[in-house]
Enzyme design. Structure first.
Site, PDB file in Angstrom:
ATOM      1  N   LYS A   1       1.003  -1.123   0.023  1.00  0.00           N
ATOM      2  CA  LYS A   1       0.157   0.126   0.102  1.00  0.00           C
ATOM      3  C   LYS A   1       0.799   1.020  -0.055  1.00  0.00           C
ATOM      4  CE  LYS A   1      -2.057   2.138   3.868  1.00  0.00           C
ATOM      5  NZ  LYS A   1      -2.916   2.302   4.930  1.00  0.00           N
TER       6      LYS A   1
ATOM      7  N   GLY B   1     -11.146   3.524   3.124  1.00  0.00           N
ATOM      8  CA  GLY B   1     -10.376   3.780   2.112  1.00  0.00           C
ATOM      9  C   GLY B   1      -9.422   2.447   2.062  1.00  0.00           C
TER      10      GLY B   1
END
Ligand code: R5P
Length: 305
Positions: free
Chosen positions: A195, A229
């Site tokens: 990420k 998110g």
């Protein structure tokens, strides 16, 4: 500390709930910090008369965080002036994600917060799953982040698929230890997703990594779900890669704005979080006061060092 412990419940419903759970589990007396809000919005705090014990002061920093924090500072300062030894327990530590100067000039909130709590007299500090372990160094005393995942894995065992069908994932490499701790207790394999977050826009990017997700149930384990998110992006990517279903697990569920809908729309089947923050519809909470109580069982029986 050679005196007995008592529990002092701080302000807010979550502080009171944790304090009651811990006091009952350990057979300790419980007292409440008295508080009210003046018509102009300012906080009033009064420490009730207490025996000459060591104080296990449980003050959560759930929203409104700044108000809770101010109430904590008022209570700590008063307790210190009265000469008590205070062990502070803050199940959800607000501000812990601002743990460094990501952009030049940013205030490092968690550093100031932990320095303040210490300087106002907290002798020891306990929280549940702090965002970064390293932040605890800002508290110049014994500071512990309690691990909720083995306990959560046990509680959730009958609500999740069989461990042999499950892959536990952290949403980034830095958090892989969280996936490991959950997976070890659950009895599954674990891995991580790559990420990246844009520090200016806050946008999260997931890089496709070769994850053996096809035909498996995935449990994504994180410390906190805020806007959703991170989890939503991960879930969508994993389902595209052929995962059978995706579950979200986190110690802290802020779930701000439309986070729950975002997670549902991305295909997350169920959301499980600790009860350190207010409940949200469609989200299962796991009571975590036993994780706190267990930590103090020994202290309660034998006295602190
Ligand atoms: C970030 O490093 C944290 O561990 C969480 O992944 C993040 O804070 C979750 O935030 P959101 O739900 O807004 O993506």
């Amino acid at each position: 500390m050679d005196k007995n412990l008592l529990v002092l419940a701080g302000t807010g419903e979550i502080s009171r709930r944790y304090a009651e759970g811990v006091a009952e589990s350990l057979g300790l007396e419980i007292y409440n910090v008295e508080n009210k809000v003046f018509p102009d919005g300012e906080s009033y705090i009064r420490i009730p008369e207490l025996p000459d014990n060591n104080i296990l002061y449980i003050q959560n920093l759930d929203p409104p965080q700044d108000k809770r924090l101010w109430e904590a500072l008022l209570a700590l300062d008063k307790l210190r002036s009265q000469g008590y030894n205070v062990i502070l327990v803050t199940p959800y530590l607000a501000y812990s994600r601002q743990d460094k100067e990501f952009l030049k000039g940013e205030a490092v909130s968690v550093a100031l917060l932990l320095r303040l709590l210490r300087s106002l007299g907290a002798e020891e500090f306990y929280t549940i799953e702090i965002h970064k372990m390293d932040s605890l160094r800002h508290f110049a005393g014994r500071a512990i982040s309690l691990d909720p995942y083995p306990y959560m894995a046990g509680v959730l065992a009958d609500k999740l698929p069989h461990p042999s069908d499950v892959l536990v994932l952290s949403p980034d490499l830095g958090a892989i230890d969280r996936a490991r701790r959950f997976a070890d207790a659950f009895g599954s394999e674990f891995d991580y997703i790559v990420k990246r977050r844009d520090r200016v826009t806050g946008e999260v990017y997931m890089e496709p990594k070769e994850i053996p997700a096809r035909g498996r149930s995935i449990i994504i384990v994180d410390d906190i779900i805020s806007t959703g998110g991170t989890m939503a992006k991960a879930a969508r990517m994993l389902l595209e890669q052929g995962a059978t279903d995706v579950y979200a697990v986190a110690a802290h569920g802020l779930l701000v704005g439309g986070a729950v809908d975002k997670l549902r729309n991305s295909g997350v089947k169920r959301i499980f979080v600790g009860d350190t923050l207010p409940p949200k519809e469609g989200v299962d909470q796991v009571e975590l006061y036993p994780v706190v109580a267990r930590e103090f069982e020994w202290v309660n029986q034998h006295g602190a060092s």
